[in-house]
Design a protein around this motif. Sequence first.
Motif, PDB file in Angstrom:
ATOM      1  N   GLY B  73       0.840  -1.201   0.000  1.00  0.00           N
ATOM      2  CA  GLY B  73       0.000   0.000   0.000  1.00  0.00           C
ATOM      3  C   GLY B  73       0.869   1.242   0.000  1.00  0.00           C
ATOM      4  N   ALA B  74       1.855   1.269   0.887  1.00  0.00           N
ATOM      5  CA  ALA B  74       2.742   2.435   0.962  1.00  0.00           C
ATOM      6  C   ALA B  74       3.515   2.595  -0.341  1.00  0.00           C
ATOM      7  N   PHE B  77       1.126   4.319  -2.686  1.00  0.00           N
ATOM      8  CA  PHE B  77       0.890   5.726  -2.327  1.00  0.00           C
ATOM      9  C   PHE B  77       2.092   6.576  -2.712  1.00  0.00           C
ATOM     10  N   LEU B  95       4.284  10.212   2.871  1.00  0.00           N
ATOM     11  CA  LEU B  95       2.887   9.936   2.563  1.00  0.00           C
ATOM     12  C   LEU B  95       2.620   8.431   2.628  1.00  0.00           C
ATOM     13  N   GLY B  96       3.547   7.641   2.084  1.00  0.00           N
ATOM     14  CA  GLY B  96       3.402   6.182   2.135  1.00  0.00           C
ATOM     15  C   GLY B  96       3.317   5.678   3.563  1.00  0.00           C
ATOM     16  N   GLY B  99      -0.033   6.614   5.039  1.00  0.00           N
ATOM     17  CA  GLY B  99      -1.073   5.744   4.491  1.00  0.00           C
ATOM     18  C   GLY B  99      -1.046   4.378   5.142  1.00  0.00           C
ATOM     19  N   LEU B 103      -3.932   2.473   7.340  1.00  0.00           N
ATOM     20  CA  LEU B 103      -4.363   1.098   7.076  1.00  0.00           C
ATOM     21  C   LEU B 103      -4.152   0.231   8.324  1.00  0.00           C
TER      22      LEU B 103
END
Lengths: 264, 322
Positions: B73-74, B77, B95-96, B99, B103
């Motif tokens: 996910g990171a 992102f 940002l990653g 994020g 999660l």
Amino acid sequence: MTPASAASEQSDSNGSRVVLSARGLRRDFAGFVAVRNVDLDVGHGKIHALIGPNGAGKTTVFNLLTRFLPSTSGTITLLDQDITRTPPAKVARLGLVRSFQISAIFPHLSVLDNVRVALQRQNGLGVQFWRSLSALDDLTPRAQELLERVGLANARHHMAGDLSYGRKRVLEIATTLALEPKVLLLDEPMAGMGHEDVAVVAEIIRGVAENCAILMVEHNLTVVADLCDWITVLQRGEILAAGDYATVSSDERVKTAYMGTADD
Amino acid sequence: MADTALERTSPTRARVEWALVVLGILVLIAAPFTIYPFFLMQVLCFALFACAFNLLLGYTGLLSFGHAAFFGGAAYFCAYAVKSWGFSPEAGILLGVLGAAVLGVVVGFFAIRRQGIYFAMITLALAQMFFFFCIQAPFTGGEDGIQGVPHGFLFGFIDLNKPLAMYFFVLAVFLISVFIIWRIVNSPFGMILKSIRENETRAISLGYSVANYKLAAFVMSAALAGLAGALKANVVQFATLTDVAWQMSGEVILMTLLGGIGTMVGPIFGAALVVSLENRLATSGFPVQIVLGAVFMICVLLFRKGIVGEILAFFDRRKPRE
Ligand SMILES: Nc1ncnc2c1ncn2[C@@H]1O[C@H](COP(=O)(O)OP(=O)(O)OP(=O)(O)O)[C@@H](O)[C@H]1O
Ligand SMILES: [Mg+2]
């Protein structure tokens, strides 16, 4: 705090202030009633015994009182506060602390760390993930004191899991005392201990009871007779009798149901 | 276990450990001059991933089977922000991490209510949901993933197109992160985590609201796994479904177990071993998964504590008893 709550009316033998009380406690396990209609009052400075044959429901009562298990019905009051719906960690923080029938220690931590973990929370050292472990050094003298009290000071750098059974049990008592409980529930604290250890633990319990209320499960009736001010006999989840040792031990139903087989 | 008061009382051992750490750092500094930096950077990213995972499994006793969601996910992102919004590398990585932490809050919130295998199953289920979300969502580029993520300039002036600059950036992030994990583990908070790992009921009876501690550890682990994923996206310049697939969750478990659960350096060695094997096998025509499976079986049978775990246990046995 209201000194004369309803529960205090039914205080124990010497009329001391009731700090823990239960009314109509019940617990069902899928149709089987493990605990039914249990009323209990534990007074400050008193040692109260909960006895009964195997499977009578003693540990279940402990689980209900400490909220490790939700009760099916009934109410629990700790220091005039209703704790019937309180989460177990909160109950412990309110001063009702238990030990376990199967000795509960942290096996891969040192003996010292076992006690220090118990001291951390009250000293505001629970959440500091940025500080080094030396922050815990302040707790060492107090932990050391507690270990001395139960005779474990020399073993403080041992891994807790390496201790003998009896010493694990006293370590558990030391960590429990670290919390300075107002009410202490001890589930067979002397089970599996040798004679000398039993005497040591009995002395510790007597000392702690001076400013604490104690409810203990114990099979050794000599210890119970010697130590406890009040006895509640449980059988098949129900209270069979309650009173001081003389009353309970002369009770006919108790004799047939329990004492008769426990003398040998 | 490498974390008892016993050790703190043994200054020689502490000195040996510090010497080894310094040596390890020196080796990592010298390494890119003899070994292909791209390979080393991949090792470091996966090593960080495994260390983050070990914070949860090794020190809190929680087996997550959904850590790919945070790692992958990171990566998405970060890759998207850098490529489509022109974020700088450090902003993309940040940002990653954020994020992944969000999660982590969501997955952790549902998972910590359950124990053992149920915990693992909930993390797996939620990670799979995220995987399918990534297939459907337009920003991930579906099967193609996000390709061609520019390296850019770190802090506006360090050109990460130079392999050595990129390597030392990755190494710095790695070392700082491992230090953070070490600090968390060896902190008052870490002590509570270990007590929860050792005996959860007892920790509750001491008044600790273990759910809060577990959630905090879960989010920390997820955020650090995200850091590894975002970093990797910068290194390899793409983010794809591989990073969020369940096999990635399995791989990080494998790395951690191989190296040694609950040891600080075990997961690093485990990651190095797995990444090297994969690199070798990728060109040899051997089926990667089967060989990894066999290695795993052998290790589980021969070294139950993992490679580093067994070495530590060997020295512990030789240590005289007080
Ligand atoms: N979680 C549970 N689920 C189902 N039945 C249970 C559970 N816990 C206890 N019981 C049952 O409740 C009854 C009382 O058990 P409990 O452990 O409270 O007895 P006890 O008086 O502590 O016995 P002992 O002296 O052996 O410790 C037993 O029949 C036991 O099988
Ligand atoms: Mg019992």
